[in-house]
Design a protein around this motif. Sequence first.
Motif, mmCIF file in Angstrom:
data_model
loop_
_atom_site.group_PDB
_atom_site.id
_atom_site.type_symbol
_atom_site.label_atom_id
_atom_site.label_comp_id
_atom_site.label_asym_id
_atom_site.label_seq_id
_atom_site.Cartn_x
_atom_site.Cartn_y
_atom_site.Cartn_z
ATOM 1 N N GLY A 5 0.800 -1.220 0.000
ATOM 2 C CA GLY A 5 0.000 0.000 0.000
ATOM 3 C C GLY A 5 0.832 1.267 0.000
ATOM 4 O O GLY A 5 2.073 1.236 0.024
ATOM 5 N N LYS A 6 0.124 2.409 -0.009
ATOM 6 C CA LYS A 6 0.778 3.718 0.005
ATOM 7 C C LYS A 6 1.661 3.827 1.253
ATOM 8 O O LYS A 6 1.254 3.432 2.333
ATOM 9 N N ASP A 7 2.834 4.348 1.082
ATOM 10 C CA ASP A 7 3.829 4.469 2.153
ATOM 11 C C ASP A 7 4.161 3.111 2.770
ATOM 12 O O ASP A 7 4.497 3.012 3.950
ATOM 13 N N ARG A 8 4.010 2.055 1.971
ATOM 14 C CA ARG A 8 4.324 0.667 2.365
ATOM 15 C C ARG A 8 3.433 0.155 3.495
ATOM 16 O O ARG A 8 3.800 -0.740 4.243
ATOM 17 N N LYS A 9 2.230 0.739 3.601
ATOM 18 C CA LYS A 9 1.260 0.281 4.609
ATOM 19 C C LYS A 9 0.468 -0.892 4.052
ATOM 20 O O LYS A 9 0.386 -1.083 2.843
ATOM 21 N N ILE A 10 -0.146 -1.654 4.953
ATOM 22 C CA ILE A 10 -0.873 -2.848 4.554
ATOM 23 C C ILE A 10 -2.177 -2.482 3.830
ATOM 24 O O ILE A 10 -2.861 -1.527 4.209
ATOM 25 N N THR A 11 -2.497 -3.234 2.791
ATOM 26 C CA THR A 11 -3.743 -3.028 2.050
ATOM 27 C C THR A 11 -4.821 -3.949 2.619
ATOM 28 O O THR A 11 -4.528 -4.911 3.339
ATOM 29 N N HIS A 12 -6.069 -3.660 2.266
ATOM 30 C CA HIS A 12 -7.177 -4.511 2.707
ATOM 31 C C HIS A 12 -6.985 -5.940 2.195
ATOM 32 O O HIS A 12 -7.201 -6.905 2.933
ATOM 33 N N GLU A 13 -6.588 -6.065 0.938
ATOM 34 C CA GLU A 13 -6.420 -7.392 0.331
ATOM 35 C C GLU A 13 -5.346 -8.199 1.062
ATOM 36 O O GLU A 13 -5.517 -9.401 1.295
ATOM 37 N N GLU A 14 -4.238 -7.556 1.420
ATOM 38 C CA GLU A 14 -3.168 -8.257 2.135
ATOM 39 C C GLU A 14 -3.648 -8.712 3.510
ATOM 40 O O GLU A 14 -3.409 -9.853 3.913
ATOM 41 N N LEU A 15 -4.330 -7.824 4.230
ATOM 42 C CA LEU A 15 -4.828 -8.176 5.560
ATOM 43 C C LEU A 15 -5.847 -9.304 5.479
ATOM 44 O O LEU A 15 -5.803 -10.252 6.263
ATOM 45 N N ALA A 16 -6.747 -9.220 4.518
ATOM 46 C CA ALA A 16 -7.801 -10.237 4.366
ATOM 47 C C ALA A 16 -7.212 -11.604 4.037
ATOM 48 O O ALA A 16 -7.760 -12.631 4.451
ATOM 49 N N ARG A 17 -6.090 -11.619 3.333
ATOM 50 C CA ARG A 17 -5.481 -12.885 2.925
ATOM 51 C C ARG A 17 -5.103 -13.765 4.116
ATOM 52 O O ARG A 17 -5.281 -14.972 4.076
#
Length: 167
Positions: free
Chosen positions: A126-138
Amino acid sequence: MRMQRRKIDIIIAIDPDVEKNGVAYLNCENKNLEISTLSFPELLDYLRYVQRCAETTQKHLVVVVEAGYMNKGNWHLNPKDTKAAAAAKGNHAGRNHETARKIVEMCKHWQMEVKEVKPLEKCWKGKDRKITHEELARFTGVMGRTNQEGRDAALLAWVYAGFSIRL
């Protein structure tokens, strides 16, 4: 003689913010994760509610607060920032740090077990290397919409519980 560490049943992880705090409720037994964002007064009400529920059901509750002030430096400056922009960023970071300190102070006042932890390393897509929803959901299975504050809190709870974040 070794003391046995008590099993944690519930983790409330908080990503402090002046406007809306990211809050994650993690039931460690079944990995059920609930994510929300709450204002400071709403958060305090929520913490008292969860504390009472945990006491009633005899569950071990731990509150985990992201403590950005534990970092050696908090430089979010851009080379193009003006002095006013740099001052505004510093002011905002300081206000967030104070919010975290007040949350910790209230938890201690209410005799809740609270842990201050350094922010996790940013290594996501994600932006600024933060976690995205898709990554967290995985790896958590979380459904529905999430915002960045909530995702950061959820990741904090998941990592604190020792659950895998491998994709």
